[in-house]
Design a protein around this motif. Structure first.
Motif, short mmCIF file in Angstrom:
data_model
loop_
_atom_site.label_atom_id
_atom_site.label_comp_id
_atom_site.label_asym_id
_atom_site.label_seq_id
_atom_site.Cartn_x
_atom_site.Cartn_y
_atom_site.Cartn_z
N GLY A 153 0.78 -1.23 0.00
CA GLY A 153 0.00 0.00 0.00
C GLY A 153 0.81 1.28 0.00
N ARG A 154 2.15 1.17 -0.09
CA ARG A 154 3.00 2.35 -0.12
C ARG A 154 3.85 2.37 -1.39
NH1 ARG A 154 6.41 2.68 5.29
NH2 ARG A 154 6.47 0.42 4.98
N CYS A 155 4.03 3.57 -1.94
CA CYS A 155 4.86 3.71 -3.13
C CYS A 155 6.33 3.63 -2.74
CB CYS A 155 4.57 5.04 -3.82
SG CYS A 155 5.53 5.29 -5.33
N VAL A 156 7.08 2.77 -3.43
CA VAL A 156 8.52 2.67 -3.18
C VAL A 156 9.31 3.36 -4.29
CG1 VAL A 156 8.23 0.53 -1.89
CG2 VAL A 156 8.79 0.42 -4.33
N GLY A 157 8.59 4.01 -5.22
CA GLY A 157 9.24 4.72 -6.32
C GLY A 157 9.07 3.99 -7.63
N GLY A 158 10.04 4.19 -8.50
CA GLY A 158 10.05 3.49 -9.78
C GLY A 158 10.99 2.31 -9.72
N PHE A 159 11.51 1.90 -10.88
CA PHE A 159 12.44 0.76 -10.88
C PHE A 159 13.81 1.19 -10.37
CE2 PHE A 159 15.42 -2.28 -12.85
CZ PHE A 159 14.90 -3.45 -12.31
N THR A 160 14.31 2.33 -10.86
CA THR A 160 15.65 2.76 -10.46
C THR A 160 15.65 3.97 -9.54
OG1 THR A 160 15.84 4.14 -12.45
CG2 THR A 160 16.70 1.89 -12.58
N ASP A 161 14.53 4.72 -9.48
CA ASP A 161 14.49 5.91 -8.63
C ASP A 161 13.45 5.73 -7.53
OD1 ASP A 161 12.49 5.99 -10.60
OD2 ASP A 161 12.21 8.12 -10.34
N GLY A 162 13.65 6.46 -6.45
CA GLY A 162 12.83 6.19 -5.27
C GLY A 162 11.88 7.29 -4.87
N ASP A 163 11.63 7.35 -3.58
CA ASP A 163 10.69 8.31 -3.00
C ASP A 163 11.14 9.74 -3.26
OD1 ASP A 163 8.68 9.39 -1.14
OD2 ASP A 163 10.40 9.75 0.16
N SER A 198 8.50 15.35 -2.07
CA SER A 198 7.15 15.89 -2.09
C SER A 198 6.07 14.81 -1.97
CB SER A 198 6.92 16.68 -3.39
OG SER A 198 7.16 15.86 -4.52
N GLY A 199 6.49 13.56 -1.79
CA GLY A 199 5.52 12.48 -1.66
C GLY A 199 4.69 12.60 -0.40
N GLU A 200 3.46 12.15 -0.46
CA GLU A 200 2.55 12.25 0.68
C GLU A 200 2.98 11.29 1.79
OE1 GLU A 200 -2.17 11.41 1.56
OE2 GLU A 200 -1.56 12.00 -0.45
N PRO A 201 3.25 11.78 2.99
CA PRO A 201 3.64 10.90 4.10
C PRO A 201 2.57 9.83 4.34
CG PRO A 201 3.99 13.19 4.68
CD PRO A 201 3.22 13.20 3.39
N GLY A 202 3.01 8.63 4.58
CA GLY A 202 2.08 7.52 4.79
C GLY A 202 1.78 6.75 3.53
N LEU A 203 1.87 7.42 2.38
CA LEU A 203 1.63 6.72 1.11
C LEU A 203 2.93 6.40 0.39
CD1 LEU A 203 -1.48 8.40 -0.58
CD2 LEU A 203 -1.32 6.24 0.68
N CYS A 204 4.03 7.01 0.82
CA CYS A 204 5.32 6.80 0.18
C CYS A 204 6.33 6.29 1.21
CB CYS A 204 5.83 8.09 -0.44
SG CYS A 204 4.75 8.80 -1.70
N LEU A 205 7.14 5.33 0.82
CA LEU A 205 8.18 4.82 1.70
C LEU A 205 9.31 5.84 1.77
CD1 LEU A 205 9.32 2.46 3.39
CD2 LEU A 205 10.38 1.61 1.28
N ALA A 206 9.51 6.43 2.93
CA ALA A 206 10.51 7.48 3.09
C ALA A 206 11.90 6.98 2.74
CB ALA A 206 10.49 8.00 4.52
N ALA A 207 12.62 7.79 1.99
CA ALA A 207 14.00 7.52 1.62
C ALA A 207 14.17 6.22 0.83
CB ALA A 207 14.90 7.49 2.85
N SER A 208 13.13 5.78 0.15
CA SER A 208 13.24 4.58 -0.67
C SER A 208 14.19 4.82 -1.83
CB SER A 208 11.87 4.19 -1.22
OG SER A 208 12.00 3.14 -2.18
N PRO A 209 15.07 3.86 -2.12
CA PRO A 209 15.99 4.00 -3.25
C PRO A 209 15.38 3.53 -4.57
CG PRO A 209 16.50 2.00 -2.08
CD PRO A 209 15.37 2.65 -1.32
N GLY A 210 14.13 3.04 -4.53
CA GLY A 210 13.51 2.47 -5.72
C GLY A 210 13.41 0.96 -5.63
N PHE A 211 12.58 0.39 -6.48
CA PHE A 211 12.28 -1.04 -6.38
C PHE A 211 13.53 -1.91 -6.58
CE2 PHE A 211 11.24 -5.07 -8.47
CZ PHE A 211 10.46 -5.65 -7.49
N GLU A 212 14.34 -1.60 -7.58
CA GLU A 212 15.50 -2.43 -7.88
C GLU A 212 16.42 -2.55 -6.67
OE1 GLU A 212 18.79 -2.79 -11.43
OE2 GLU A 212 18.34 -0.79 -10.65
N ALA A 213 16.76 -1.42 -6.06
CA ALA A 213 17.67 -1.43 -4.92
C ALA A 213 17.04 -2.07 -3.70
CB ALA A 213 18.12 -0.01 -4.60
N LEU A 214 15.74 -1.86 -3.50
CA LEU A 214 15.06 -2.49 -2.37
C LEU A 214 15.07 -4.00 -2.49
CD1 LEU A 214 11.89 -0.31 -1.72
CD2 LEU A 214 13.79 -0.67 -0.14
N GLU A 215 14.79 -4.48 -3.70
CA GLU A 215 14.76 -5.93 -3.91
C GLU A 215 16.15 -6.53 -3.73
OE1 GLU A 215 14.86 -9.75 -5.44
OE2 GLU A 215 15.82 -8.15 -6.56
#
Length: 219
Positions: A176-186, A189-206
């Motif tokens: 339920g939270r946005c982690v960004g795109g494939f290579t870029d992250g949060d 200006s993302g809405e708190p609670g809906l975006c994973l703070a300081a996310s590096p993007g899906f690729e790096a998270l995985e």
């Protein structure tokens, strides 16, 4: 470094004010489907295998860096243009609720353009890890192709942009939270609670092994 930043800033100021971009934006407003930067180019028409090769290449990295710089310099301007393209009937409150319903519909939700190379990378990686019964059982990933939704796809993209501060695709949501795109992250200006703070993007998270914990599973 300061000179390079100033030149990049000047380029995006020119870009956002250019007649060519204005013409493309007018076409987007008048059209019935969401558009992206590569739409109508040979890359968009290329086989998926070539798109994947491009996204992994140095040229693809250059494009990804361009998109990050665009976000940094004119991200807010682009969010406004995406919202404008959704049409005068766009209701931000209603479509935010619709977005919340969509991202709650599956453990992982991927908003995508069907011919976007980085969307293909995200789909490829998700297909490789889906079925891991410990945390991402089969059927836990839902892909939403924005073009297939017609004008609703434009409105949904506008709701995503307003909620996350991001306009590029894919938009990957985990738990339920946005982690960004494939290579870029949060984005800041993302809405708190809906975006994973300081996310590096899906690729790096995985790659880091953090994804299971976002769904409340042990790694």
């Amino acid at each position: 470094m300061a000179v390079a930043f100033s030149l990049t800033k000047a380029f995006f100021e020119w870009f956002s004010a250019s007649d060519g971009v204005a013409a493309l934006h007018k076409k987007h407003i008048e059209g019935d489907v969401a558009l992206h930067m590569l739409k109508g180019t040979p890359m968009a028409a290329a086989p998926d295998s070539l798109k994947l090769d491009f996204a992994r290449s140095g040229a693809g990295q250059a494009v990804a860096n361009f998109m990050k710089a665009e976000q940094q310099h004119i991200g807010g301007w682009k969010v406004d243009r995406i919202v404008e393209a959704a049409g005068s009937e766009f209701n931000a409150v209603c479509w935010r609720q619709r977005l919340l319903e969509e991202v709650a519909s599956s453990q992982v939700v991927l908003f995508s353009f069907v011919d976007c190379p980085w969307c293909l990378l995200a789909k490829e990686r998700l297909a490789a890890i889906e079925g891991n019964e410990a945390w991402l059982p089969a059927g836990s990933v839902r892909t939403i192709e924005l073009e297939a939704r017609g004008r609703d796809g434009k409105a949904l993209r506008a709701a995503i942009a307003a909620a996350t501060g991001r306009t590029s695709m894919p938009s990957v949501w985990v738990g339920g939270r946005c982690v960004g795109g494939f290579t870029d992250g949060d984005m800041p200006s993302g809405e708190p609670g809906l975006c994973l703070a300081a996310s590096p993007g899906f690729e790096a998270l995985e790659a880091s092994g953090r994804l299971p914990s976002l769904l409340g599973h042990e790694t």
